[in-house]
Design a protein around this motif. Structure first.
Motif, PDB file in Angstrom:
ATOM      1  N   GLN A 251       3.058  -2.064   7.980  1.00 27.75           N
ATOM      2  CA  GLN A 251       1.858  -1.405   9.210  1.00 27.75           C
ATOM      3  C   GLN A 251       0.764  -1.415   9.109  1.00 27.75           C
ATOM      4  OE1 GLN A 251       3.361   0.873  11.405  1.00 27.75           O
ATOM      5  NE2 GLN A 251       1.765   1.123  12.210  1.00 27.75           N
TER       6      GLN A 251
ATOM      7  N   HIS B 290      -0.035  -5.642  10.306  1.00 26.35           N
ATOM      8  CA  HIS B 290       0.396  -5.273  11.031  1.00 26.35           C
ATOM      9  C   HIS B 290      -1.069  -4.315  12.025  1.00 26.35           C
ATOM     10  CE1 HIS B 290       4.718  -6.096  12.848  1.00 26.35           C
ATOM     11  NE2 HIS B 290       4.366  -5.624  10.898  1.00 26.35           N
TER      12      HIS B 290
ATOM     13  N   SER C  28       5.294  -2.055  16.531  1.00 30.05           N
ATOM     14  CA  SER C  28       4.529  -2.415  16.037  1.00 30.05           C
ATOM     15  C   SER C  28       3.183  -2.755  16.706  1.00 30.05           C
ATOM     16  CB  SER C  28       4.400  -4.037  15.563  1.00 30.05           C
ATOM     17  OG  SER C  28       3.597  -4.461  15.348  1.00 30.05           O
TER      18      SER C  28
END
Length: 843
Positions: free
Chosen positions: A321, A324, A431
């Motif tokens: 995370q 991203h 995402s």
């Protein structure tokens, strides 16, 4: 190119300095002040002197004992260059002038031209796979979109370079390039910098524009000479302040990613997720992620997948995370600069209100044929190989390592209902990076679906296409199907809708094609001799004497104003009649004649009501309205002159105020007009104080054999008269029924009355044209004792006039064009609804 630039030359003076103190002021401000003082001392007549601080940005600050180098570029004679060189040395011999910085060294003027620059740079640059230019000082330009100030196309950028050379050397040139084979990547950003004024202590000026890197690849041979030349002479519009100063990297194209604070940005996203790493050291995690990022050896983890609203959604592992989010942060602004402006989703600062405004603008501009469709299973069907190839095109070569990491993140598996599944195509839902990648995947399709006759907006996976005809919509639908097939995608056939068949919703907005409002159309001016006007489908085809064609949609035209010898076809006239478009023939904007008017029963009924209402008025009421008009006109000039020049506005303001009182006390129209004539003399005297060029000072108001200033005033007067006249007639009013001007002399007095309310605004426009040197005396030709604006400059005047008429004249208010419609609407309501008739002025 060598021949084009062979005659231009300049002189370069290099100087080295040292700061004697730590200074908070920008070094550019200091050198600018020095340059101005030296220039004043040697009394150069506005010679062009350019400078930059070598390889230093505008916000560069000096610390004590810091050395820096300045390059002065002199577009002067050799003798003047030597005078400047000597004057700089004399200037710094004064202890006062050397109190903050001192001159260490200075080289004599060095002759420079394009050939020298070419020899120094071309061979190195021509061998590079990718060019990078880095703007160290802001380059200002008018953006295509007010919220996308860093967005610029290659053609727009090259026009800035071409305009720069025209401004400096009067070189007329256009740069050709192959758009399909040239990659242009503006990785720069918009900045607003506050710079303290040294000449006016306590004042701060704000300098805005774009700074940062631009990358170019592909066929750049025709572009390279301009880049080389402007790398020394700058790209900005300002001469002395070093605006638009950039450097070209001569070895390898540098990394964009390395120019941003990677560690600090990563740390921000690590700290946002600190509750997930159970007391681990956040700095240590940041360091590990940084090393994995720059080497692209990070191995992502499987995400947790679940069904939400019938969509497979994923929850990323916390380290994934962070990466991203981090990659999204890096690419967000550059990609926003590259995406076509027609892409509306997942972009900073684009709101639902902006989308609705864009839709309304297109419909009212004549693009009223609408088609929508969506892409079937878009996010789950994106081909990874094709996406990665697209990323290679838009990411600088030195940063291609990030593509390897993105590929790993895309192919990371996910766990659903206890099973580990691989992702062979599609984007991970959930995402923060996926919407950005989706936009990148469709860049070529977005560009292909837009042309001069079609605008294709896209929100997420849905397109909304506007066109001038349904035939063009069908062509774009077929083109989209083919291009999507090349991307391994397809249209959802059930999503295809035409506005003529059913209602359309786009980005949550219900679209209803409104009736086209006349006020949002624009006039079509024909000012080029031997022009041929004809009709092609629903567009006006304009052909000049050289056979060059231009088309304008009928639904975008409010009126057609012809000011020269023009051939008009019969079908063209029929179309104008059918679409209620006034067609006006004028000779130098004198004595206009409308040959096409509205021809509906309601139009004549409205004229009858107007006529009846007017002739029911007493002389006292007519005088009252005339007083309103003249009094407001003088009040408008009071505001204008106070705004323009406080130094002399006060006595003139008092005189105009006194005359306004006299007008209020007047009992006859003749007396009102007499005081208006007295005021005109005062106003013309005031205008002469505002006009910097004495060639345009008003000696007397002449209309039949005008000098340049009277010619300019006549032109603007007739442009405004025609605009008001069109609005008055299109609203079913009798243009001959005025209050101040006589209705008995075959003169459209109502139009003239309304024009008086705009006089001060139009004089403001004229003063600005002259003082900004948009129009000069050389732009006129003399015919039989009268000065007439040349046809080439007439086109320029019309462009500036239309921009002025459609510019907001006060915060939160409306345009002058809006004002005309609003004032005519008040008269119509006075006639039809018996509302009180009140005149206003646009301030």
């Amino acid at each position: 190119m060598q021949n084009l630039f062979s005659d231009i030359h300049w002189f370069r003076v290099k100087a080295g300095f040292e700061a004697k103190n730590t200074l908070s002021t920008s070094v550019y401000s200091i050198i600018e002040a020095v340059t101005k003082e030296v220039n004043n001392a040697i009394a150069f007549n506005n010679e062009k002197i350019i400078f930059h601080i070598n390889e230093k940005p505008l916000k560069y600050r000096l610390s004590k004992n810091k050395k820096f180098h300045v390059t002065f570029l002199l577009l002067t004679t050799p003798q003047q260059a030597t005078i400047f060189y000597n004057a700089i040395q004399v200037y710094f011999q004064d202890p006062w002038n050397s109190r903050n910085i001192r001159l260490l060294e200075i080289s004599p003027p060095e002759f420079r031209n394009y050939s020298l620059l070419y020899e120094e740079l071309y061979e190195k640059l021509a061998k590079q796979q990718e060019l990078c230019i880095d703007f160290l000082t802001p380059l200002a330009f008018k953006p295509s979109h007010p919220k996308k100030r860093a967005h610029i196309s290659l053609s727009e950028f090259l026009s800035l370079l071409s305009s720069r050379l025209k401004r400096l050397f009067h070189i007329e040139s256009s740069i050709t390039f192959n758009e399909e084979k040239t990659v242009f990547l503006p990785y720069w950003s918009y900045e607003e910098l506050a710079v303290e004024s040294l000449s006016q202590r306590g004042n701060t000026r704000y300098i805005n524009g774009c700074t940062g890197k631009i990358y170019l690849r592909g066929e750049v041979d025709t572009v390279l000479p301009y880049l080389i030349l402007c790398s020394e002479l700058h790209a900005g519009s300002h001469l002395s302040y070093g605006r638009g100063y950039y450097i070209i990297y001569q070895d390898n194209s540098p990394s964009y990613i390395n120019s941003i604070p990677i560690i600090e940005t990563l740390q921000f996203y690590v700290d946002k997720n600190k509750e997930k790493f159970n007391g681990l050291n956040s700095q240590e995690i940041t360091k590990q992620l940084y090393n994995s990022f720059i080497t692209a050896d990070y191995e992502p983890n499987a995400s947790e997948a679940f069904i939400a609203d019938n969509i497979l959604t994923e929850k990323l592992y916390w380290k994934d995370q962070i990466l991203h989010s981090f990659i999204y942060k890096i690419l967000k602004n550059p990609v926003d600069n590259i995406l076509p402006l027609t892409v509306l989703s997942f972009r900073p600062h684009i709101s639902g209100k902006d989308i609705k405004a864009r839709i309304d603008e297109l419909i009212t501009s004549g693009y009223d044929k609408i088609l929508t469709f969506s892409i079937d299973g878009f996010y789950t069907q994106i081909d990874h190989t094709k996406l990665l190839n697209q990323l290679k095109r838009i990411i600088p070569l030195s940063d291609h390592f990030i593509i390897k990491l993105i590929e790993k993140l895309l192919k990371a598996g996910y766990i659903h209902e206890g099973k580990l599944l691989t992702r062979k195509k599609g984007l991970p839902m959930g995402s923060p990076l996926s919407p950005l990648l989706a936009n990148i995947y469709l860049i070529d399709l977005d560009r292909a679906l837009n042309d001069s006759e079609t605008v294709a907006l896209r929100h997420a996976d849905t397109y909304l296409i506007f066109s001038l005809s349904e035939e063009a919509l069908n062509e774009k639908l077929n083109q989209a199907k083919q291009l999507l097939q090349n991307l391994n995608l397809r249209i959802n056939e059930r999503s295809i809708k035409y506005d003529s068949q059913e209602s359309i919703t786009f980005a949550g907005i219900d679209i209803q094609t409104p009736q086209h409002q006349q006020r949002l159309r624009k006039p079509l001016y024909i000012a080029t001799p031997d022009t041929h006007l004809s009709i092609s489908s629903d567009t006006v085809k304009i052909t000049n004497a050289q056979g060059e064609n231009q088309t304008v949609p009928l639904n975008r035209i409010s009126e057609i104003i012809i000011n020269t010898d023009t051939v008009i076809t019969t079908p063209m006239l029929r179309k104008c009649i059918k679409n209620n478009i006034p067609l006006i023939i004028a000779s130098n904007f004198m004595s206009p004649v409308i040959i096409v008017k509205s021809d509906h029963k309601s139009h004549y009924e409205s004229i009858v009501r107007h006529t009846t209402k007017y002739y029911s008025l007493t002389d006292e009421m007519i005088n009252l309205y005339a007083k309103q008009i003249v009094s407001l006109k003088l009040k408008s000039y009071e505001i204008f002159l106070t705004y323009k020049r406080n130094l002399f506005a006060s006595p003139i303001k008092d005189k105009l105020k006194h005359l306004r009182q006299k007008i209020i006390e007047a009992t006859t129209l003749e007396t009102i007009r007499g005081y208006e004539a007295i005021a005109a003399k005062e106003i013309y005297a005031a205008l002469n104080l505002l006009i910097k060029n004495r060639d345009f000072h008003i000696k007397t108001r002449k209309r039949k054999t005008p000098d340049p200033i009277n010619s300019l005033m006549n032109l603007c007067s007739h442009l405004t008269f025609n605009r008001i006249r069109t609005v008055v007639c299109s609203n079913g009013l009798n243009p001959y029924l005025g209050f101040l001007h006589s209705p008995d002399n075959n003169y459209e007095s109502l139009v003239a009355d309304l024009q008086e309310l705009l006089r001060a605004k139009m004089d403001n426009f004229i003063v600005n044209l002259i003082n900004l040197k948009v129009i000069e005396k050389k732009d006129f030709k003399e015919i039989d004792g009268a000065f007439v604006l040349k046809s080439s400059m007439l086109d320029t005047l019309i462009v500036h006039y239309e921009e002025y008429l459609n510019k907001f004249y006060s915060i939160g208010s409306s345009t002058l064009n809006d004002f005309i419609y609003a004032q005519v609407e008040k008269i119509k309501n006075w006639i039809t609804k018996d509302e009180e008739l009140i005149f206003e002025i646009p301030w």
